[in-house]
Design a protein around this motif. Structure first.
Motif, PDB file in Angstrom:
ATOM      1  N   ASP A 104       0.806  -1.217   0.120  1.00  0.00           N
ATOM      2  CA  ASP A 104      -0.351   0.105  -0.083  1.00  0.00           C
ATOM      3  C   ASP A 104       0.788   1.347  -0.075  1.00  0.00           C
ATOM      4  O   ASP A 104       0.418   2.263  -0.567  1.00  0.00           O
ATOM      5  CB  ASP A 104      -0.955  -0.052   1.227  1.00  0.00           C
ATOM      6  N   GLY A 105       1.950   1.176   0.662  1.00  0.00           N
ATOM      7  CA  GLY A 105       2.993   2.379   0.598  1.00  0.00           C
ATOM      8  C   GLY A 105       3.826   2.529  -0.593  1.00  0.00           C
ATOM      9  O   GLY A 105       4.545   3.370  -0.761  1.00  0.00           O
ATOM     10  N   GLY A 106       3.415   1.713  -1.537  1.00  0.00           N
ATOM     11  CA  GLY A 106       4.347   1.894  -3.122  1.00  0.00           C
ATOM     12  C   GLY A 106       5.496   1.366  -2.814  1.00  0.00           C
ATOM     13  O   GLY A 106       6.337   1.529  -3.863  1.00  0.00           O
ATOM     14  N   LEU A 107       5.908   0.413  -1.973  1.00  0.00           N
ATOM     15  CA  LEU A 107       7.225  -0.010  -1.869  1.00  0.00           C
ATOM     16  C   LEU A 107       7.536  -1.083  -3.333  1.00  0.00           C
ATOM     17  O   LEU A 107       6.586  -1.938  -3.467  1.00  0.00           O
ATOM     18  CB  LEU A 107       7.625  -0.985  -0.810  1.00  0.00           C
ATOM     19  N   LYS A 108       8.580  -1.054  -3.795  1.00  0.00           N
ATOM     20  CA  LYS A 108       8.806  -1.922  -5.005  1.00  0.00           C
ATOM     21  C   LYS A 108       8.951  -3.314  -4.583  1.00  0.00           C
ATOM     22  O   LYS A 108       9.438  -3.618  -3.270  1.00  0.00           O
ATOM     23  CB  LYS A 108      10.192  -1.524  -5.652  1.00  0.00           C
ATOM     24  N   LYS A 109       8.997  -4.424  -5.487  1.00  0.00           N
ATOM     25  CA  LYS A 109       8.929  -5.830  -5.058  1.00  0.00           C
ATOM     26  C   LYS A 109      10.291  -6.159  -4.352  1.00  0.00           C
ATOM     27  O   LYS A 109      10.456  -6.633  -3.316  1.00  0.00           O
ATOM     28  CB  LYS A 109       8.974  -6.604  -6.255  1.00  0.00           C
ATOM     29  N   LYS A 110      11.445  -5.403  -4.696  1.00  0.00           N
ATOM     30  CA  LYS A 110      12.806  -5.691  -4.265  1.00  0.00           C
ATOM     31  C   LYS A 110      12.777  -5.426  -2.654  1.00  0.00           C
ATOM     32  O   LYS A 110      13.358  -5.846  -1.798  1.00  0.00           O
ATOM     33  CB  LYS A 110      13.993  -5.095  -4.969  1.00  0.00           C
ATOM     34  N   ALA A 111      12.335  -4.228  -2.507  1.00  0.00           N
ATOM     35  CA  ALA A 111      12.183  -3.537  -1.009  1.00  0.00           C
ATOM     36  C   ALA A 111      11.324  -4.506  -0.037  1.00  0.00           C
ATOM     37  O   ALA A 111      11.495  -4.595   1.050  1.00  0.00           O
ATOM     38  CB  ALA A 111      11.572  -2.013  -1.311  1.00  0.00           C
ATOM     39  N   ARG A 112      10.036  -5.073  -0.662  1.00  0.00           N
ATOM     40  CA  ARG A 112       9.410  -5.764   0.122  1.00  0.00           C
ATOM     41  C   ARG A 112       9.906  -7.219   0.455  1.00  0.00           C
ATOM     42  O   ARG A 112       9.522  -7.875   1.439  1.00  0.00           O
ATOM     43  CB  ARG A 112       8.025  -6.216  -0.793  1.00  0.00           C
ATOM     44  N   GLN A 113      10.995  -7.518  -0.371  1.00  0.00           N
ATOM     45  CA  GLN A 113      11.630  -8.806   0.043  1.00  0.00           C
ATOM     46  C   GLN A 113      12.673  -8.901   1.342  1.00  0.00           C
ATOM     47  O   GLN A 113      13.595  -9.661   1.422  1.00  0.00           O
ATOM     48  CB  GLN A 113      12.375  -9.322  -1.340  1.00  0.00           C
ATOM     49  N   ASP A 114      12.926  -7.393   1.608  1.00  0.00           N
ATOM     50  CA  ASP A 114      13.860  -7.017   2.642  1.00  0.00           C
ATOM     51  C   ASP A 114      13.359  -7.662   3.916  1.00  0.00           C
ATOM     52  O   ASP A 114      12.490  -6.880   4.700  1.00  0.00           O
ATOM     53  CB  ASP A 114      14.227  -5.688   2.450  1.00  0.00           C
ATOM     54  N   LYS A 115      13.938  -8.867   4.389  1.00  0.00           N
ATOM     55  CA  LYS A 115      13.085  -9.250   5.499  1.00  0.00           C
ATOM     56  C   LYS A 115      13.282  -8.559   6.799  1.00  0.00           C
ATOM     57  O   LYS A 115      12.591  -8.445   7.704  1.00  0.00           O
ATOM     58  CB  LYS A 115      13.879 -10.736   5.718  1.00  0.00           C
ATOM     59  N   ALA A 116      14.405  -8.004   6.808  1.00  0.00           N
ATOM     60  CA  ALA A 116      14.790  -7.170   8.026  1.00  0.00           C
ATOM     61  C   ALA A 116      13.780  -5.852   8.050  1.00  0.00           C
ATOM     62  O   ALA A 116      13.082  -5.423   9.189  1.00  0.00           O
ATOM     63  CB  ALA A 116      16.192  -6.353   7.897  1.00  0.00           C
ATOM     64  N   LEU A 117      13.425  -4.989   6.971  1.00  0.00           N
ATOM     65  CA  LEU A 117      12.426  -4.229   6.969  1.00  0.00           C
ATOM     66  C   LEU A 117      10.976  -4.695   7.272  1.00  0.00           C
ATOM     67  O   LEU A 117      10.280  -4.000   8.308  1.00  0.00           O
ATOM     68  CB  LEU A 117      12.066  -3.515   5.494  1.00  0.00           C
ATOM     69  N   VAL A 118      10.596  -6.025   7.065  1.00  0.00           N
ATOM     70  CA  VAL A 118       9.469  -6.532   7.125  1.00  0.00           C
ATOM     71  C   VAL A 118       9.472  -6.979   8.723  1.00  0.00           C
ATOM     72  O   VAL A 118       8.373  -6.465   9.348  1.00  0.00           O
ATOM     73  CB  VAL A 118       9.338  -7.974   6.598  1.00  0.00           C
ATOM     74  N   ASP A 119      10.520  -7.138   9.474  1.00  0.00           N
ATOM     75  CA  ASP A 119      10.520  -7.353  10.778  1.00  0.00           C
ATOM     76  C   ASP A 119      10.295  -6.198  11.419  1.00  0.00           C
ATOM     77  O   ASP A 119       9.496  -6.201  12.670  1.00  0.00           O
ATOM     78  CB  ASP A 119      11.762  -8.014  11.252  1.00  0.00           C
ATOM     79  N   GLU A 120      10.913  -5.021  11.121  1.00  0.00           N
ATOM     80  CA  GLU A 120      10.782  -3.762  11.762  1.00  0.00           C
ATOM     81  C   GLU A 120       9.260  -3.281  11.743  1.00  0.00           C
ATOM     82  O   GLU A 120       9.015  -2.709  12.609  1.00  0.00           O
ATOM     83  CB  GLU A 120      11.857  -2.834  11.272  1.00  0.00           C
ATOM     84  N   ILE A 121       8.753  -3.327  10.417  1.00  0.00           N
ATOM     85  CA  ILE A 121       7.280  -2.861  10.193  1.00  0.00           C
ATOM     86  C   ILE A 121       6.378  -4.044  11.145  1.00  0.00           C
ATOM     87  O   ILE A 121       5.468  -3.281  11.559  1.00  0.00           O
ATOM     88  CB  ILE A 121       7.035  -3.051   8.781  1.00  0.00           C
ATOM     89  N   SER A 122       6.737  -5.152  11.215  1.00  0.00           N
ATOM     90  CA  SER A 122       5.990  -5.951  12.109  1.00  0.00           C
ATOM     91  C   SER A 122       5.930  -5.676  13.621  1.00  0.00           C
ATOM     92  O   SER A 122       4.949  -5.518  14.027  1.00  0.00           O
ATOM     93  CB  SER A 122       6.351  -7.574  11.826  1.00  0.00           C
ATOM     94  N   ALA A 123       7.021  -5.215  14.020  1.00  0.00           N
ATOM     95  CA  ALA A 123       6.998  -4.726  15.331  1.00  0.00           C
ATOM     96  C   ALA A 123       6.379  -3.451  15.551  1.00  0.00           C
ATOM     97  O   ALA A 123       5.631  -3.125  16.522  1.00  0.00           O
ATOM     98  CB  ALA A 123       8.864  -4.549  15.803  1.00  0.00           C
ATOM     99  N   THR A 124       6.166  -2.468  14.495  1.00  0.00           N
ATOM    100  CA  THR A 124       5.612  -1.585  14.572  1.00  0.00           C
ATOM    101  C   THR A 124       4.100  -1.575  14.526  1.00  0.00           C
ATOM    102  O   THR A 124       3.393  -0.997  15.381  1.00  0.00           O
ATOM    103  CB  THR A 124       6.137  -0.603  13.469  1.00  0.00           C
ATOM    104  N   ILE A 125       3.600  -2.488  13.800  1.00  0.00           N
ATOM    105  CA  ILE A 125       2.390  -2.920  13.672  1.00  0.00           C
ATOM    106  C   ILE A 125       1.855  -3.659  15.219  1.00  0.00           C
ATOM    107  O   ILE A 125       0.830  -3.306  15.658  1.00  0.00           O
ATOM    108  CB  ILE A 125       1.997  -3.915  12.556  1.00  0.00           C
TER     109      ILE A 125
END
Length: 138
Positions: A104-125
């Motif tokens: 929804d934030g418009g991140l490209k597929k490559k950025a969405r595959q960054d598991k570290a970013l997913v973990d940080e966003i998960s912690a934020t949610i």
């Protein structure tokens, strides 16, 4: 004082934190899980933290996930050696919501595959949900 949240993983752990007034939750870091304890001790020495919220890994059907035992060991170690309280909070679907937020934030597929970013966003949610639940109980 801040509230800190942890999305505990086998290899990496996402961390989010509130502002001092506990109004906004934001991603703080993703650290190697083996370095998590020391990272938290160092962070809490610099910033006042009221409590830590850690995701309780459960399967969609409510059964414990295979990661729960590792999370419980970390929580027990923390409670035995540190003063800042730590509590569990249901983390089901936070990774799914993190991926949805990235799309929804418009991140490209490559950025969405960054598991570290997913973990940080998960912690934020996780932290946003926790704050919302506390507000609703008030």
């Amino acid at each position: 004082m801040r509230i800190l949240s942890i999305d505990y993983g086998k290899k990496r752990t996402g961390i989010a934190v509130t502002d001092p007034l506990q109004i906004i939750a934001g991603g703080l870091a993703t650290v190697s899980t083996s370095e998590l304890y020391d990272f938290l001790v160092d962070y809490i020495a610099r910033e006042p933290v009221e409590r830590i919220v850690i995701g309780k890994p459960m399967q969609p059907n409510g059964q414990p996930s295979e990661n729960l035992q590792r999370v419980q060991q970390f929580v027990n170690r923390w409670r035995n050696h540190q003063q800042v309280p730590i509590e569990f909070y249901d983390e089901r679907f936070t990774s799914v919501l993190a991926h949805r937020a990235m799309i929804d934030g418009g991140l490209k597929k490559k950025a969405r595959q960054d598991k570290a970013l997913v973990d940080e966003i998960s912690a934020t949610i996780l932290l946003q949900d926790y704050m919302r639940s506390k507000k609703n109980k008030s």
